[in-house]
Design an enzyme around this catalytic site. Structure first.
Site, short mmCIF file in Angstrom:
data_model
loop_
_atom_site.label_atom_id
_atom_site.label_comp_id
_atom_site.label_asym_id
_atom_site.label_seq_id
_atom_site.Cartn_x
_atom_site.Cartn_y
_atom_site.Cartn_z
N ASN A 7 0.88 -1.17 0.00
CA ASN A 7 0.00 0.00 0.00
C ASN A 7 0.92 1.22 0.00
O ASN A 7 1.43 1.63 1.04
CB ASN A 7 -0.91 -0.02 1.23
CG ASN A 7 -1.91 1.14 1.22
OD1 ASN A 7 -1.87 2.01 0.35
ND2 ASN A 7 -2.80 1.16 2.19
N ASP A 145 -10.03 -0.27 -4.86
CA ASP A 145 -11.07 0.01 -3.86
C ASP A 145 -12.45 0.12 -4.51
O ASP A 145 -13.47 -0.15 -3.88
CB ASP A 145 -10.78 1.33 -3.14
CG ASP A 145 -9.76 1.19 -2.02
OD1 ASP A 145 -9.09 0.14 -1.98
OD2 ASP A 145 -9.63 2.12 -1.21
#
Length: 395
Positions: A7, A145
């Protein structure tokens, strides 16, 4: 399979290493570009930590040191020994609606839609390019996402603007926190002993950023966030839903630019804008001391959440359960209580003792007679990213 989950932020890289779906290591590269940069790698199995403190100029240098620490720890011989690397990407835009293996087209498209997520996508892209350079033989997978919400119907994702704004400029509702909503809804199916294709739940991911998702037959049919993560709930520092006419009014009133208004709505609003705190532990402490603005901030947060959950009861043909997840959803019994009490007329009976228990892990906190179950499920987005990465590489 050996899977690394990355991430990448603008000045950081968070990572977890999975070996056959078991977490072996996790860590962080922080303060990239600063004099006091730091890399930490933790062996999850024995809690041994490995650290470096030095000037790290960019993501490439940061990942190189992560590779050194993997070797030093003996956890992984080299990044080239990985089977795959899964990258969290905030926004896939209209064209990248599903998780996918990274190729040149995917890289260009992530870059192209960076205009939709300027704080996130460029950093994610830097992480992917760095990994490709560090370990050219390792497959990279982009996990979006927005992907979980690709199943929303057009009448749920469209804005009532002239159609050209969608057709030519891709302005529509995309939704976020998809990886979290997907993970906890899958866990809910197991807890309720139902097939995912038969599951109807409302998932509330409540952290500094917060969103609600209506999940019908295991698929997202609506969610509170929209074109950006600013829409929807009152959040830590984000305002959520707002009358759009307020924006030009504020601009004229205060002489603010579009950029300044964007900063105001994203970083200076929400519960923080009301009471000066965005940590709910601080807010609830202030309420106990008689701070009326803190009380107002909490009430506004819970009221907006109740409205969204209530509206999704109307959207779903029936509701099996409400799921609370995220830092606030998992740990704040007062928020859960205030929300469930206002929804009692919809068949929700909270067990107050179960709700107050300070225990970690998945649990059911409703009364035995409750028509709708109330679940607390800790999210694990990294595990979900690792699972999807392994699945795509295997196929």
């Amino acid at each position: 399979m050996k899977i690394l989950v990355l991430n990448s932020g603008s000045s950081s890289i968070k990572f977890k290493f999975f070996d056959n779906k078991v977490v072996k290591a996790s860590g962080l590269v922080e303060k990239i570009g600063e004099q006091n940069s730091k890399v930490i790698l933790k062996n999850v199995l024995n809690n041994e930590s490995f650290e470096r403190e030095l000037m790290i100029n960019n993501h490439e240098e940061g990942l190189s040191i992560v590779n050194e620490l993997f070797k030093e720890s003996g956890i992984l011989a080299d990044l080239n020994a990985l089977d795959g690397c899964g990258h969290r990407i905030v926004h896939g835009g209209r064209n990248l609606s599903e998780h996918c293996l990274v190729d040149d087209y995917v890289l260009k498209e992530i870059d192209r839609v960076s205009i939709f997520a300027p704080l996130h996508n460029p950093a994610h892209l830097a992480g992917i390019k760095t990994m490709i350079k560090a370990a050219p033989s390792v497959a990279n997978v982009a996990i979006f996402d927005t992907a979980f919400h690709r199943t929303m119907p057009d009448f749920a994702y469209m804005y009532a603007l002239p159609y050209d704004f969608y057709d030519k400029h891709n302005i529509r509702r995309y939704g976020f926190h998809g990886t979290s909503h997907a993970f906890v809804s899958s866990r809910a199916a197991s807890l309720l002993e139902k097939d995912k294709s038969e599951l109807n739940v409302i998932s509330a991911h409540l952290g500094n950023g917060a969103s609600v998702c209506a999940i019908e037959k295991g698929k997202s049919v609506d969610t509170s966030m929209g074109f950006t993560p600013l829409e929807g709930l009152v959040m830590g520092t984000r305002c959520g839903d707002l009358d759009p006419a307020i924006l030009p009014f504020i601009s004229h009133l205060k002489g603010l630019t579009i950029e300044e208004i964007d900063t105001l709505m994203n970083k200076k609003s929400g519960v923080y804008g009301i009471c000066g705190y965005n940590d709910f532990r601080d807010i609830e402490r202030e309420i106990e001391q008689g701070n009326d603005k803190a009380r107002l901030a909490l009430d506004m947060f819970c009221y907006r959440l109740v409205k969204y959950i209530g509206s999704y009861f109307a959207v779903l043909p029936k509701t099996d359960a409400i799921i609370f997840t995220g830092g606030i959803g998992e740990n704040d019994s007062l928020v859960r209580q205030k929300v469930c009490e206002r929804l009692a007329h919809l068949g929700i009976e909270l067990d107050f003792e179960l709700n107050k228990q300070r225990i970690s892990g998945e649990r059911m906190i409703n009364h035995a007679n409750s028509k709708v179950k109330v679940l607390v499920i800790p999210t694990d987005e990294e595990l979900e990213i690792a699972r999807i990465t392994e699945e795509l590489i295997s196929n």
